[in-house]
Scaffold this active site. Sequence first.
Site, PDB file in Angstrom:
ATOM      1  N   ILE A  14      16.887  20.759   4.159  1.00 39.44           N
ATOM      2  CA  ILE A  14      15.817  19.893   3.650  1.00 39.44           C
ATOM      3  C   ILE A  14      14.498  20.445   4.172  1.00 39.44           C
ATOM      4  O   ILE A  14      14.174  20.307   5.347  1.00 39.44           O
ATOM      5  CB  ILE A  14      16.007  18.423   4.072  1.00 39.44           C
ATOM      6  CG1 ILE A  14      17.283  17.864   3.428  1.00 39.44           C
ATOM      7  CG2 ILE A  14      14.803  17.590   3.652  1.00 39.44           C
ATOM      8  CD1 ILE A  14      17.522  16.394   3.688  1.00 39.44           C
ATOM      9  N   HIS A  15      13.756  21.074   3.292  1.00 43.46           N
ATOM     10  CA  HIS A  15      12.431  21.601   3.625  1.00 43.46           C
ATOM     11  C   HIS A  15      11.383  20.729   2.944  1.00 43.46           C
ATOM     12  O   HIS A  15      11.708  19.684   2.387  1.00 43.46           O
ATOM     13  CB  HIS A  15      12.326  23.090   3.244  1.00 43.46           C
ATOM     14  CG  HIS A  15      12.688  23.380   1.832  1.00 43.46           C
ATOM     15  ND1 HIS A  15      11.777  23.391   0.817  1.00 43.46           N
ATOM     16  CD2 HIS A  15      13.894  23.653   1.260  1.00 43.46           C
ATOM     17  CE1 HIS A  15      12.386  23.671  -0.331  1.00 43.46           C
ATOM     18  NE2 HIS A  15      13.673  23.827  -0.080  1.00 43.46           N
ATOM     19  N   ALA A  16      10.134  21.119   2.995  1.00 45.70           N
ATOM     20  CA  ALA A  16       9.014  20.257   2.595  1.00 45.70           C
ATOM     21  C   ALA A  16       9.120  19.688   1.176  1.00 45.70           C
ATOM     22  O   ALA A  16       8.941  18.485   0.979  1.00 45.70           O
ATOM     23  CB  ALA A  16       7.695  21.010   2.752  1.00 45.70           C
ATOM     24  N   ALA A  19      12.071  17.237   0.733  1.00 45.25           N
ATOM     25  CA  ALA A  19      11.827  16.091   1.617  1.00 45.25           C
ATOM     26  C   ALA A  19      10.818  15.150   0.981  1.00 45.25           C
ATOM     27  O   ALA A  19      11.005  13.932   0.989  1.00 45.25           O
ATOM     28  CB  ALA A  19      11.336  16.564   2.981  1.00 45.25           C
TER      29      ALA A  19
END
Length: 85
Positions: A14-16, A19
């Site tokens: 889960i990256h930017a 997210a």
Amino acid sequence: MIQFTYTIQDPQGIHARPAGMLVKEAAKFQSKCSVAGNGKTGDLKRIFSLMGMGIKAGMELTVSVEGPDEKEAAAALEAFLKANL
């Protein structure tokens, strides 16, 4: 309270971007939405809380939803995770 588990499939975890999308999905509901994994717990309606968990590919998360629209929220969040992560 409704709980379900999900294992992250996305190789980047889960990256930017995902997210932000997940937070936006959780914000549609009145219920309290939280996630636990990696020995940490985070609020699904707060991006910094989610990003601070350091969720990587292959990690198993437990999502908890509690409130007046918990059934709809849990179903929507589970569908989002399966489709995007």
